[in-house]
Scaffold this motif. Structure first.
Motif, short mmCIF file in Angstrom:
data_model
loop_
_atom_site.label_atom_id
_atom_site.label_comp_id
_atom_site.label_asym_id
_atom_site.label_seq_id
_atom_site.Cartn_x
_atom_site.Cartn_y
_atom_site.Cartn_z
N ASP A 1 0.81 -1.22 0.00
CA ASP A 1 0.00 0.00 0.00
C ASP A 1 0.84 1.27 0.00
OD1 ASP A 1 -2.28 -1.51 0.01
OD2 ASP A 1 -2.54 -1.44 2.20
N ASP A 2 2.15 1.11 0.25
CA ASP A 2 3.03 2.29 0.33
C ASP A 2 3.77 2.54 -0.98
OD1 ASP A 2 4.22 4.47 1.70
OD2 ASP A 2 6.01 3.26 2.13
N VAL A 3 3.48 1.76 -2.02
CA VAL A 3 4.18 1.92 -3.29
C VAL A 3 3.59 3.09 -4.07
CG1 VAL A 3 4.77 0.85 -5.49
CG2 VAL A 3 4.72 -0.53 -3.41
N ALA A 4 4.48 3.94 -4.60
CA ALA A 4 4.04 5.06 -5.46
C ALA A 4 3.73 4.50 -6.85
CB ALA A 4 5.14 6.12 -5.54
N GLN A 5 2.49 4.67 -7.29
CA GLN A 5 2.07 4.12 -8.57
C GLN A 5 2.01 5.20 -9.64
OE1 GLN A 5 -1.26 1.33 -8.55
NE2 GLN A 5 -1.18 1.24 -6.31
N THR A 6 2.21 4.76 -10.90
CA THR A 6 2.06 5.67 -12.03
C THR A 6 0.57 5.87 -12.32
OG1 THR A 6 2.09 3.88 -13.65
CG2 THR A 6 4.22 4.82 -13.00
N ALA A 7 0.27 6.78 -13.25
CA ALA A 7 -1.13 7.07 -13.58
C ALA A 7 -1.85 5.83 -14.10
CB ALA A 7 -1.19 8.19 -14.62
N ASP A 8 -1.10 4.92 -14.75
CA ASP A 8 -1.75 3.71 -15.26
C ASP A 8 -1.59 2.52 -14.32
OD1 ASP A 8 0.94 3.48 -15.63
OD2 ASP A 8 0.87 2.96 -17.75
N GLY A 9 -1.26 2.79 -13.05
CA GLY A 9 -1.28 1.76 -12.03
C GLY A 9 -0.03 0.91 -11.90
N LYS A 10 1.07 1.27 -12.55
CA LYS A 10 2.30 0.49 -12.45
C LYS A 10 3.02 0.78 -11.13
CE LYS A 10 3.16 0.05 -17.43
NZ LYS A 10 4.11 0.33 -18.54
N SER B 1 8.80 4.20 -2.40
CA SER B 1 7.97 4.29 -1.21
C SER B 1 7.35 5.68 -1.13
CB SER B 1 8.81 4.04 0.04
OG SER B 1 8.16 4.50 1.21
N LYS B 2 6.03 5.74 -0.98
CA LYS B 2 5.36 7.03 -0.86
C LYS B 2 5.70 7.71 0.47
CE LYS B 2 1.18 5.43 -1.48
NZ LYS B 2 -0.30 5.35 -1.66
N SER B 3 5.71 6.94 1.55
CA SER B 3 5.91 7.54 2.87
C SER B 3 7.34 8.03 3.07
CB SER B 3 5.54 6.54 3.96
OG SER B 3 6.38 5.39 3.89
N ARG B 4 8.32 7.28 2.58
CA ARG B 4 9.71 7.67 2.75
C ARG B 4 10.23 8.50 1.57
NH1 ARG B 4 12.45 5.11 7.11
NH2 ARG B 4 14.12 6.50 6.47
N ARG B 5 9.52 8.49 0.45
CA ARG B 5 9.89 9.26 -0.75
C ARG B 5 11.25 8.84 -1.28
NH1 ARG B 5 9.90 14.87 1.70
NH2 ARG B 5 10.14 15.65 -0.43
#
Length: 578
Positions: A342-351, A364-368
């Motif tokens: 759930d912490d993975v940064a996804q692209t606009a097409d969900g990758k 990681s979204k939380s740690r950037r």
């Protein structure tokens, strides 16, 4: 002027005698670890003998040291002090410390009126044939900026940007001033570039030992003459450590000199920082900011250029290839544990994975920062792509909010560390594109500038050199270890451990997966000051990396020669178990 100079010399003598008495009563200990680490942090890592010079074990210099001295000498000038009628009164020395700011002594330029009639004369020196070069003069501009202090005996004054012959002042460069103390240690040697007796530019090269360092002053044994006041005092890396201002007379024979004294640059910068708020003109503050924000080229605080890559730079990016090592030897990307998905940064097409040329990254979204990077290295097709700039990029395929940007790295001791090393994906016809792709903030992780990476770099060199020498293919995974108690700084946390997993074919018959862990743990304090602690590179089981990161490397656990072993310190290539 003569009376004031005598007073300055007597004050310097009293400080010198006080330091001597202090040393007599209390033996001087070796430089503390903290001062040594500060000192070593500004040494170019290519100068292998620098540390030996500091501890008085070597007098060897690379030959380029002489050229570097010539380069910095361009910014040093003779100051001609003239009356309102233009009559010559005396000489001093000064040097440029920002694009159009000059530093000298208060006793050279005491008032803005004196500066109004003074002239800065550059190139007053002889060439290699002992022929005088053409002097190029510039007028000072004290109305734009003039700051002086009698106690620290310095004057900072603006200089016209172009002289009457339309020659730009920028032709002579400037000498950046570093604000932190610790640029020189007692027992080291200094070099002074000066205009002795108002004559042609000269230099003191050796036998200039630093005797004492106090909060504001440095005492050194060196050859100077009247007219040398206002000269820059350099350490072995040509970093300015002090502003020369006075000779120290022998108390038993006033016709002789026992030492010289300079004002520490860190003290001058501190005074200027405090004086900034009292400047009424915005233009004056802007000029001063040029000095206060100046840093050494290549340092962690150097302003970073941020660029933008067009969409087609990403369109055909091959990314990491799991089948790269050959048929039957697939090495898939590590799987993210449930706690990480759930912490993975996804692209606009969900990758969940960002593909670049020959490498891929999961963020990681939380740690950037990257959970991991994965790169394929083809030793048979490596291309030596030169590093032409230091431009970094945000990846437009994910939100910038999930990427630590340039503001994090400004004005501190944090370096931008490549996770996928710049040279690794530079192979084949797309080597140039791969090189540029490594300069994404997604591929960047913060590391303290004093983080000792020698063993880590030796490991990377070992992998790359073997890939090249034996036309090998290697797949390498790299990333940080995220912990809740990592040091928090600005709006992010700084990892104190980094890992690497290298996969190759052993004898063309079986996979070999080796894992490594390096730590900057205990090297980073809460204020980002360097803390002396243990660090090192260790070969560890792949399972240990899995436990630390929450990643799953699948069948690589079975290809690990350390699977049933303990961690082992890696200090040289021979320590690696494949």
């Amino acid at each position: 002027m003569a009376k004031k100079m005598e007073q300055i010399q007597q004050e310097a003598l009293q400080r010198y005698l006080a330091f001597e008495e202090e040393r007599r009563l209390e033996a001087q200990a070796a430089a503390s670890t903290e001062r040594m680490m500060t000192r070593s942090s500004i040494i170019n890592h290519h100068d292998n003998l620098a540390m030996e010079r500091i501890i008085n074990q070597s007098d060897l210099f690379p030959i380029a040291h002489l050229q570097a001295g010539l380069d910095v000498s361009k910014a040093v000038c003779r100051i001609s002090i003239r009356s309102q009628s233009g009559q010559l009164e005396s000489y001093g020395t000064g040097f440029l410390v920002a694009p159009n700011l000059l530093l000298t002594n208060n006793h050279v330029l005491e008032t803005s009126e004196a500066a109004m009639y003074a002239v800065a004369e550059f190139n007053y020196e002889d060439d290699v044939h002992f022929m005088p070069r053409d002097i190029i003069s510039f007028r000072l501009d004290p109305e734009a900026l003039f700051i002086t202090d009698e106690a620290l005996d310095f004057t900072l004054v603006a200089v016209e940007e172009n002289n009457q012959h339309d020659i730009p002042l920028t032709d002579f460069g400037y000498l950046p001033l570093l604000p932190k103390p610790g640029k020189i240690l007692e027992g080291e040697y200094v070099t002074i570039i000066q205009h002795p007796n108002g004559g042609p530019k000269a230099i003191t090269i050796r036998e200039n030992e630093v005797k004492f360092i106090s909060s504001d002053f440095v005492h050194y044994v060196s050859d100077t003459e009247p007219g040398s006041s206002g000269s820059p005092v350099f350490n072995d890396q040509w970093v300015v450590v002090a502003l020369h201002h006075a000779g120290i007379p022998d108390p038993n024979d006033p016709t002789k000199w026992i030492a010289n004294e300079g004002i520490r640059i860190s003290s001058i910068i501190q005074h200027l920082s405090e004086a900034r708020s009292s400047l009424e003109e915005e233009h004056s503050r802007e000029l001063l900011d040029q000095l206060l924000t100046v840093v050494m080229p290549g340092s962690a605080a150097e302003p970073m250029e941020v660029g933008v890559l067009a969409e087609d730079w990403y369109a055909d990016a091959s990314g990491y290839d799991p089948t790269f090592l050959g048929q039957g030897f697939d090495v898939p990307l590590p799987a993210l544990g449930e706690a990480l998905i759930d912490d993975v940064a996804q692209t606009a097409d969900g990758k969940r994975v960002l593909d670049y040329m020959h490498f891929s990254i999961a963020m990681s979204k939380s740690r950037r920062l990257a959970f991991y990077t994965a790169v394929n290295i083809d030793g048979n097709q490596l291309v030596d792509v030169k590093r032409s700039n230091d431009r970094w990029y945000f990846d437009p395929r994910i939100d910038e909010a999930y990427q630590i940007g340039p503001e994090f790295y400004q004005s501190n001791d944090i370096d931008r560390g490549h996770l996928v090393r710049r040279r690794d994906p530079n192979w084949g016809v797309d080597a140039v594109k791969a090189n540029e792709h490594t300069f994404h903030f997604t591929n960047c992780s913060p590391q303290h500038k004093n983080f000792n990476q020698k063993a880590w770099l030796d490991l990377e060199d070992y992998l790359l050199d073997n890939a090249r020498d034996h036309s090998m293919k290697v797949s390498v995974f790299t990333g940080p270890v995220f912990r809740d108690d990592d040091v928090r700084y600005r709006d992010a946390q700084i990892p104190d451990q980094f890992w690497k997993v290298a996969v190759m074919l052993k004898g063309d018959a079986a996979l070999s997966a080796t894992a490594y862990l390096q730590t900057q743990e205990d090297l980073i304090g809460g204020d980002l000051e360097f803390v002396y602690g243990q660090f090192g590179t260790y070969q560890v089981p792949v399972t240990q990396i899995e436990e630390l990161t929450g990643l799953d490397f699948g069948n690589l656990r079975d290809a690990d020669p350390m699977a049933a072993g303990q961690a082992a310190r890696v200090q040289r290539a021979e320590d690696i178990r494949l």
